[in-house]
Enzyme design. Structure first.
Site, PDB file in Angstrom:
ATOM      1  CB  SER A  55      -8.190   0.162   5.531  1.00 13.42           C
ATOM      2  OG  SER A  55      -8.974   1.320   5.413  1.00 13.42           O
ATOM      3  CB  SER A  59      -8.158   3.168   2.780  1.00 14.60           C
ATOM      4  OG  SER A  59      -7.292   2.580   3.750  1.00 14.60           O
ATOM      5  CE  LYS A 108      -3.995   1.696   2.710  1.00 19.66           C
ATOM      6  NZ  LYS A 108      -4.806   1.413   3.923  1.00 19.66           N
TER       7      LYS A 108
HETATM    8  N1  GLN Z   1     -13.161   3.182   6.195  1.00 21.30           N
HETATM    9  C1  GLN Z   1     -12.572   3.641   7.406  1.00 21.30           C
HETATM   10  C2  GLN Z   1     -12.283   5.122   7.289  1.00 21.30           C
HETATM   11  O1  GLN Z   1     -12.661   5.683   6.331  1.00 21.30           O
HETATM   12  C3  GLN Z   1     -11.351   2.863   7.742  1.00 21.30           C
HETATM   13  C4  GLN Z   1     -10.145   3.288   7.024  1.00 21.30           C
HETATM   14  C5  GLN Z   1      -8.921   2.502   7.400  1.00 21.30           C
HETATM   15  O2  GLN Z   1      -9.011   1.445   8.027  1.00 21.30           O
HETATM   16  N2  GLN Z   1      -7.769   3.044   7.048  1.00 21.30           N
HETATM   17  O3  GLN Z   1     -11.693   5.729   8.132  1.00 21.30           O
END
Ligand code: GLN
Length: 481
Positions: free
Chosen positions: A169, A145, A70
């Protein structure tokens, strides 16, 4: 190919160069329709593969294995953007701890994958470079994400990848793309060199096709690191050795009351069927309650934004990446303001504002402090549940992959997608998502298992046992290539 199949080929004498070339070829054909990568490090990867082939004898557990990262994981000499304009042109002078560990194990980094800007989102649509597509249906999101990493594994571009998980994420995109995603216990994997989003929640973990592959990755990346103050000194067991297939007598807790509203029928039936599979293997289903789990979303979005507003203060145009052009007469303040206005996208700005608000003098007690108190109640819910159960099962997501654009105009709808995943981050517990079915439109569905602190072994054992009796993870999307 799974990591396991690939390592067998490599052990049988296949050259790292051949494997990396095949992987780069796959990236070339699949990338135009998927857009999983921000940077492909083809030349570096081939150079490294050649060096590994020359040094064949020194093979670690990932000798010659292509891995994608990532793009919020720092790589020395390779741009690391967090998909933000504000980090355009930033080239880290050092490798993240996980990169050092992967390379020490013989892995070949083939590129950096797309994400929601600073990992804030559930769809990769907040990436300043545009969204990645779901390999199962390119009109849909791969989740987020870490959507690029999940899509890259699902599309067969790499056998394994790393993501980060602050509120789901890793697990949510894994579920939406039909692959395995593991969020280790908080503190298990060093965050040194991970671009911080919310430091009390962030954790790095692997994507793979199987729990067995995720176990190999876990043992490579986990371990104490004095450079991360929250890194745990707890001993790391050999989790691969725990994959016995035996789940007899394992008590799987099901929080029925928490699973009612807003869950798609396809998800509910795949979930019920997956419990039957575990039961047939000898697991015992028990009813549990998580009375505060319903507060997970507000608690998460208060704490995560508060921490983000603090972490993102460092992007000031002085130290990293982008700096706005200044007009005559502009001073330091204008430089800060314009740089941050140009550099951050809408969702990141929304979170910085929310987080600053909930930490402000008049609101701290009502929002941030209250959220921390409910977080403690949630942790107690899990402690009590783990007196009755060894693992807790829920769906990973309330719906299969949604359409690109479907939720972008309604942040709350987007946030609600995280209902089942945020608890593991708020409590620090390890959790995994395993492919457990398909919707009528052939979209993957994930089963989430949550374990006790530092008990990744039980999680992986149950997930592996489940995969021995199911074939959802062996299906591959039909890509136009
Ligand atoms: N979807 C969650 C957010 O928008 C989690 C994001 C993540 O785990 N980085 O914060």
């Amino acid at each position: 190919m799974t990591l396991r199949e690939l390592t067998i080929q490599l052990a049988d004498g296949a050259s790292a160069v051949t494997i990396v070339e095949a992987c780069l070829e796959r990236i070339k054909t699949a990338e135009p329709s998927i857009g999983a990568f921000i940077t492909v490090t083809a030349e570096r990867a081939l150079d490294r593969a050649r060096a590994l082939d020359a040094a064949r004898a020194k093979g670690g557990p990932l000798h010659g294995v292509p891995v994608a990262l990532k793009d919020n994981i720092c790589t020395a000499g390779v741009p690391t953007t967090a998909a933000s304009k504000i980090l355009r042109g930033f080239i880290p002078p050092y490798d993240a701890a996980v990169v050092q560990r992967l390379e020490a194990a013989g892995a070949v980094i083939v590129g950096k994958t797309n994400l929601d800007e600073f990992a804030m989102g559930s769809s990769t649509e907040n990436s300043s470079l545009g969204p990645s597509k779901n390999p199962w249906d390119v009109t849909r999101t791969p989740g987020g994400s870490s959507g690029g990493s999940a899509a890259a594994v699902a599309a067969g571009m790499v056998p394994v990848a790393l993501g980060s998980d602050t509120g789901g994420s890793i697990r949510q995109p894994a579920a939406l793309c039909g692959v395995v995603g593991l969020k280790p216990t908080y503190g298990r994997v060093s965050r040194y060199g991970l671009i911080a989003f919310a430091s009390s929640l962030d954790q790095i973990g692997p994507f793979a096709h199987t729990a067995a592959d995720a176990a190999v990755m876990f043992n490579v990346i986990a371990g104490h690191d004095p450079r991360d103050a929250t890194s745990s000194t707890e001993a790391i067991p050999d989790v691969s050795a725990a994959l016995t297939g035996d789940v007899k007598g394992v008590r799987v807790g099901v929080p029925r009351a928490f699973l009612g509203e807003g869950v798609d029928d396809a998800i509910s039936s795949a979930f019920a069927a997956s419990l039957d599979v575990l039961k047939a293997r000898g697991a015992v289903l028990v009813d549990i309650e998580l009375p505060h789990a319903g507060y997970g979303i507000p608690v998460y979005y208060l704490i995560a934004t508060a921490e983000a507003s603090s972490n993102l203060a460092r992007y000031d145009g002085v130290r990293y990446g982008h700096r706005a052009a200044l007009a005559a007469g502009d001073g330091l303040r204008e430089m800060y303001e314009r740089t941050r206005d140009e550099g951050f996208g809408a969702e990141v700005k929304r979170r910085i504002m929310l987080g600053t608000y909930v930490l402000s003098a008049g609101y701290y007690d009502a929002y941030y402090l209250k959220a921390q108190q409910v977080r403690t109640l949630l942790r107690r819910d899990y402690e009590q549940a783990f007196e009755r159960a060894d693992l807790i099962a829920t769906p990973t997501t309330p719906t299969p992959a949604f359409k690109l654009g479907e939720k972008t105009s309604d942040p709350l709808q987007m946030y609600l997608n995280d209902i089942f995943t945020v608890s593991a981050n708020l409590t620090g517990l390890p959790a995994i998502s395993v492919p457990c079915g398909f919707s009528r439109d052939d979209l993957p569905i994930g089963l989430q298992l949550t374990g006790r602190m530092f008990d990744e072994a039980s999680l992986l054992r149950a997930a592996d046992a489940y995969q021995r009796d199911t074939t959802f993870h062996t299906r591959a999307p039909a890509l136009a290539d």
